[in-house]
Design an enzyme around this catalytic site. Structure first.
Site, PDB file in Angstrom:
ATOM      1  N   ARG A  55      22.870 -17.811  51.037  1.00 53.24           N
ATOM      2  CA  ARG A  55      22.344 -18.913  50.218  1.00 53.24           C
ATOM      3  C   ARG A  55      23.466 -19.893  49.866  1.00 53.24           C
ATOM      4  O   ARG A  55      23.261 -21.105  49.836  1.00 53.24           O
ATOM      5  CB  ARG A  55      21.723 -18.309  48.945  1.00 53.24           C
ATOM      6  CG  ARG A  55      21.254 -19.311  47.918  1.00 53.24           C
ATOM      7  CD  ARG A  55      20.706 -18.571  46.697  1.00 53.24           C
ATOM      8  NE  ARG A  55      20.303 -19.487  45.629  1.00 53.24           N
ATOM      9  CZ  ARG A  55      19.820 -19.098  44.451  1.00 53.24           C
ATOM     10  NH1 ARG A  55      19.647 -17.829  44.193  1.00 53.24           N
ATOM     11  NH2 ARG A  55      19.496 -19.998  43.525  1.00 53.24           N
ATOM     12  N   ASN A  67      27.304 -13.144  37.334  1.00 55.90           N
ATOM     13  CA  ASN A  67      26.095 -12.695  38.021  1.00 55.90           C
ATOM     14  C   ASN A  67      25.881 -13.336  39.396  1.00 55.90           C
ATOM     15  O   ASN A  67      25.210 -12.778  40.247  1.00 55.90           O
ATOM     16  CB  ASN A  67      24.855 -12.846  37.141  1.00 55.90           C
ATOM     17  CG  ASN A  67      24.556 -14.277  36.762  1.00 55.90           C
ATOM     18  OD1 ASN A  67      25.409 -15.152  36.910  1.00 55.90           O
ATOM     19  ND2 ASN A  67      23.363 -14.543  36.282  1.00 55.90           N
ATOM     20  N   THR A  73      36.166 -12.557  35.621  1.00 51.30           N
ATOM     21  CA  THR A  73      36.952 -11.384  36.019  1.00 51.30           C
ATOM     22  C   THR A  73      36.128 -10.527  36.973  1.00 51.30           C
ATOM     23  O   THR A  73      36.560 -10.240  38.090  1.00 51.30           O
ATOM     24  CB  THR A  73      37.401 -10.588  34.773  1.00 51.30           C
ATOM     25  OG1 THR A  73      38.206 -11.473  34.000  1.00 51.30           O
ATOM     26  CG2 THR A  73      38.220  -9.374  35.156  1.00 51.30           C
ATOM     27  N   ASP A  84      41.390 -21.191  27.374  1.00 45.10           N
ATOM     28  CA  ASP A  84      41.439 -22.437  26.586  1.00 45.10           C
ATOM     29  C   ASP A  84      42.411 -23.426  27.201  1.00 45.10           C
ATOM     30  O   ASP A  84      42.197 -24.631  27.173  1.00 45.10           O
ATOM     31  CB  ASP A  84      41.908 -22.137  25.147  1.00 45.10           C
ATOM     32  CG  ASP A  84      40.761 -21.632  24.291  1.00 45.10           C
ATOM     33  OD1 ASP A  84      39.626 -21.586  24.810  1.00 45.10           O
ATOM     34  OD2 ASP A  84      41.014 -21.277  23.121  1.00 45.10           O
ATOM     35  N   GLY A 114      27.577 -19.652  31.995  1.00 44.84           N
ATOM     36  CA  GLY A 114      27.952 -18.410  31.318  1.00 44.84           C
ATOM     37  C   GLY A 114      27.239 -18.293  29.993  1.00 44.84           C
ATOM     38  O   GLY A 114      26.124 -18.805  29.830  1.00 44.84           O
ATOM     39  N   ASP A 156      27.932 -17.728  25.484  1.00 46.40           N
ATOM     40  CA  ASP A 156      28.365 -18.463  24.283  1.00 46.40           C
ATOM     41  C   ASP A 156      29.683 -19.206  24.446  1.00 46.40           C
ATOM     42  O   ASP A 156      29.926 -20.200  23.755  1.00 46.40           O
ATOM     43  CB  ASP A 156      28.603 -17.475  23.127  1.00 46.40           C
ATOM     44  CG  ASP A 156      27.301 -16.880  22.662  1.00 46.40           C
ATOM     45  OD1 ASP A 156      26.252 -17.359  23.136  1.00 46.40           O
ATOM     46  OD2 ASP A 156      27.349 -15.938  21.839  1.00 46.40           O
ATOM     47  N   GLU A 184      25.522 -24.412  31.626  1.00 47.05           N
ATOM     48  CA  GLU A 184      24.297 -23.619  31.619  1.00 47.05           C
ATOM     49  C   GLU A 184      24.628 -22.310  30.931  1.00 47.05           C
ATOM     50  O   GLU A 184      25.484 -21.554  31.394  1.00 47.05           O
ATOM     51  CB  GLU A 184      23.816 -23.409  33.056  1.00 47.05           C
ATOM     52  CG  GLU A 184      22.364 -22.956  33.119  1.00 47.05           C
ATOM     53  CD  GLU A 184      22.245 -21.450  33.209  1.00 47.05           C
ATOM     54  OE1 GLU A 184      22.044 -20.823  32.146  1.00 47.05           O
ATOM     55  OE2 GLU A 184      22.370 -20.917  34.312  1.00 47.05           O
ATOM     56  N   ARG A 223      19.981 -12.183  35.041  1.00 45.24           N
ATOM     57  CA  ARG A 223      19.849 -13.567  35.518  1.00 45.24           C
ATOM     58  C   ARG A 223      19.474 -14.435  34.331  1.00 45.24           C
ATOM     59  O   ARG A 223      18.655 -14.024  33.496  1.00 45.24           O
ATOM     60  CB  ARG A 223      18.752 -13.664  36.582  1.00 45.24           C
ATOM     61  CG  ARG A 223      19.027 -12.887  37.845  1.00 45.24           C
ATOM     62  CD  ARG A 223      17.781 -12.755  38.706  1.00 45.24           C
ATOM     63  NE  ARG A 223      17.152 -14.028  38.996  1.00 45.24           N
ATOM     64  CZ  ARG A 223      15.886 -14.323  38.674  1.00 45.24           C
ATOM     65  NH1 ARG A 223      15.120 -13.445  38.047  1.00 45.24           N
ATOM     66  NH2 ARG A 223      15.384 -15.500  38.970  1.00 45.24           N
ATOM     67  N   CYS A 224      20.076 -15.611  34.262  1.00 47.35           N
ATOM     68  CA  CYS A 224      19.742 -16.523  33.156  1.00 47.35           C
ATOM     69  C   CYS A 224      18.262 -16.846  33.188  1.00 47.35           C
ATOM     70  O   CYS A 224      17.641 -17.070  32.159  1.00 47.35           O
ATOM     71  CB  CYS A 224      20.526 -17.822  33.278  1.00 47.35           C
ATOM     72  SG  CYS A 224      22.269 -17.544  33.250  1.00 47.35           S
ATOM     73  N   THR A 225      17.705 -16.892  34.396  1.00 44.85           N
ATOM     74  CA  THR A 225      16.309 -17.284  34.567  1.00 44.85           C
ATOM     75  C   THR A 225      15.358 -16.089  34.612  1.00 44.85           C
ATOM     76  O   THR A 225      14.209 -16.244  35.019  1.00 44.85           O
ATOM     77  CB  THR A 225      16.147 -18.079  35.876  1.00 44.85           C
ATOM     78  OG1 THR A 225      16.767 -17.317  36.908  1.00 44.85           O
ATOM     79  CG2 THR A 225      16.759 -19.451  35.801  1.00 44.85           C
TER      80      THR A 225
END
Ligand code: G3P
Length: 496
Positions: free
Chosen positions: A116, A169, A195, A230, A245, A247, A264, A297-299
């Site tokens: 993909r 992920n 990492t 940072d 990612g 927070d 995102e 998965r975020c989705t």
């Protein structure tokens, strides 16, 4: 095998090197960062712990390399990207192996991620050639008070150095979804991999190296977030940040300078199920949407909001499918594999225990072995339970029974996230109204949330992010508009 054959030069001893100035290097820190295999919970790989000085040097070189890259014809940039895409696909096996070992992605899904990614890079090259090859031509007399004395020519120009920070992920796919748009648009790119996933990223970057991109145009620095995190995101040499990612993105957006950000940061994607829905279709989508890659998965479907009248039937259908999911090692291509880290597993367990204590119905017995958590459907979840709002990023899915569509929409919109959502009904008119009412970046009608196909716009509202992704939007986001205005001494009108 990773680190062998064409990839032999990216490792020395048992530590993978970082990539800067077109070369694979050892960090002067003499230190490394261990990558723990989520399945064995033992160190699988080691990467360089880069220093701030090395980051400085890398960004300085990226700045320099970008200047000539911006002068490289668009078709040549596209040609190199196509080449990188082909090399990436050719080497899908060792890269997929890294994904299996570093993030416990099931074997077949790991291969799919690499393929993909190659397709994404190629599509991006083609889209870039189309959209960056066009500009706008405006004439002054459309604005009141003006004659046609000014011609305005606009084009899209690169931003400079883009910093890409992908998540664990999809370390390869969500890295190339930042790298390819940046490069086609004439930017240089500095990659800070997660990492877990760093070694997959280093192999992927080597494919760009083999394609023959100019020295310094793309680089990859590895190390501890506390040392270089940072430092990278606040670096004055960085002109754009694309981050996926959790927070950390909120902190980055507060600290970053006046530069474009693409972020995102996760979701709590709701799945609203109406009485007239095709419940077999819903069950299949809930299981795929909620449990693929163990819910990481975020989705992923993260809360099911089902009308009470069909809730029992739906829960039974989902339970039957969950029972068929295979649980075990990613090497065996199991559906449910260990979650990425022990702390993730502990967090998920905390949500499960909270739901238990507050009276949720467990459709399966809760089972955990190390980082491996068996798939769990929690029925009769109420809004006072943490799992109703928090993102487990694991194979645990809450079901909330609703008595009206409004209740479902209200729950969806009360979330601080707004990535995607979905609605299942046979009534397209209702589906459209519900989609419009849901405060999310995307609503899927009669399918589980998903980012792809990768050229579709992908964006989150509220805490889910800033800006829109997808190939076209990412290319545009990584450019600025430049105008040149031709001022004529007298009005000039084009005559027929
Ligand atoms: O950040 C998006 C990722 O977590 C989900 O992507 O392709 O599985 O919908 P996808």
């Amino acid at each position: 095998m990773p680190g062998t054959g064409v990839f032999a030069e990216i490792i020395e001893g048992d530590v993978y090197k970082y990539y800067s100035d077109g070369e694979w290097k050892r960090s002067s820190s003499g230190k490394s960062v261990a990558i723990v295999n989520p399945t064995t919970r033992k160190t699988q790989y080691k990467v360089q712990a880069c220093t701030q000085e090395e980051v400085n040097k890398t960004i300085e070189i990226a700045k320099f390399a970008q200047k000539s890259w911006a002068k490289t014809p668009l078709w040549k940039r596209a040609e190199l990207l196509h080449k990188a895409a082909a090399i990436l696909k050719e080497h899908k096996a060792p890269i997929a192996e890294c994904l299996v070992k570093e993030i416990a992605k099931p074997a077949k899904d790991a291969v799919t991620e690499v393929v993909r990614s190659g397709d994404l890079v190629s599509y991006c090259a083609e889209e870039g050639v189309r959209i960056l090859g066009e500009g706008k031509f405006l004439m002054s007399d459309s604005f009141p008070g003006n004659e046609r004395t000014k011609y305005c020519l606009t084009s899209k120009i690169p931003l400079g150095v883009v910093l890409a920070i992908p998540p664990f992920n999809y370390p390869v796919n969500l890295a190339v979804s930042k790298i390819a748009p940046a490069l086609i648009a004439g930017n240089s790119l500095v990659l800070k991999p997660p990492t877990q996933g760093a070694v997959s990223c280093l192999h992927m970057v080597h494919c760009f190296h083999l394609a023959g991109f100019p020295k310094g145009l793309i680089s990859c620095v590895t190390g501890k977030g506390s040392e270089i995190g940072d430092f990278l995101t606040m670096h004055p040499g960085v002109n754009c940040i694309s981050f996926t990612g959790g927070d950390t993105g909120v902190a980055i957006s507060k600290k970053a300078g006046m530069i474009p950000l693409q972020m995102e940061l996760g979701g709590k994607d709701a799945c609203i199920v109406l009485e007239d829905a095709d419940l077999d279709l819903v069950a299949a989508n809930i299981v795929k949407g909620g449990f693929s890659y163990s819910g990481q998965r975020c989705t992923a479907v993260k809360v099911v909001l089902v009308m009470e009248a069909v809730a029992d039937t739906l829960v039974e259908k989902v339970k039957a499918k969950v029972a068929k999911l295979t649980v075990g090692a990613p090497e065996d291509d199991c559906d449910i594999t260990p979650v990425v880290s022990e702390s993730s597993a502990n967090y998920i367990e905390g949500l499960v225990m909270d739901a238990k204590q507050k009276g949720a119905t467990f459709c399966q017995e809760y089972k955990r072995d190390g980082n491996l958590i068996w798939p769990l459907l929690l029925d009769n979840v109420r809004s006072d339970m943490r799992i109703a709002w928090e993102e487990p990023f694991g194979p645990v899915l809450p079901v909330i029974r609703i008595t009206s569509v409004e209740e479902g929409i209200h729950h969806c919109n009360a979330s601080n996230f707004g990535l995607q959502g979905c609605v299942f009904t046979r009534d397209i008119n209702k589906a459209m109204l519900i989609s419009d009412a849901m405060e999310t970046g995307t609503v899927q009608i009669n399918s589980a949330p998903a980012r792809g196909p990768d050229h579709f716009p992908f964006q989150g509202l509220k805490d889910s992010g800033i800006g829109s992704q997808g190939i076209t939007n990412s290319i545009n986001m990584m450019t600025k508009i430049k105008s040149t205005v031709v001022n004529l001494p007298t009005p000039s009108y084009t005559m027929g």
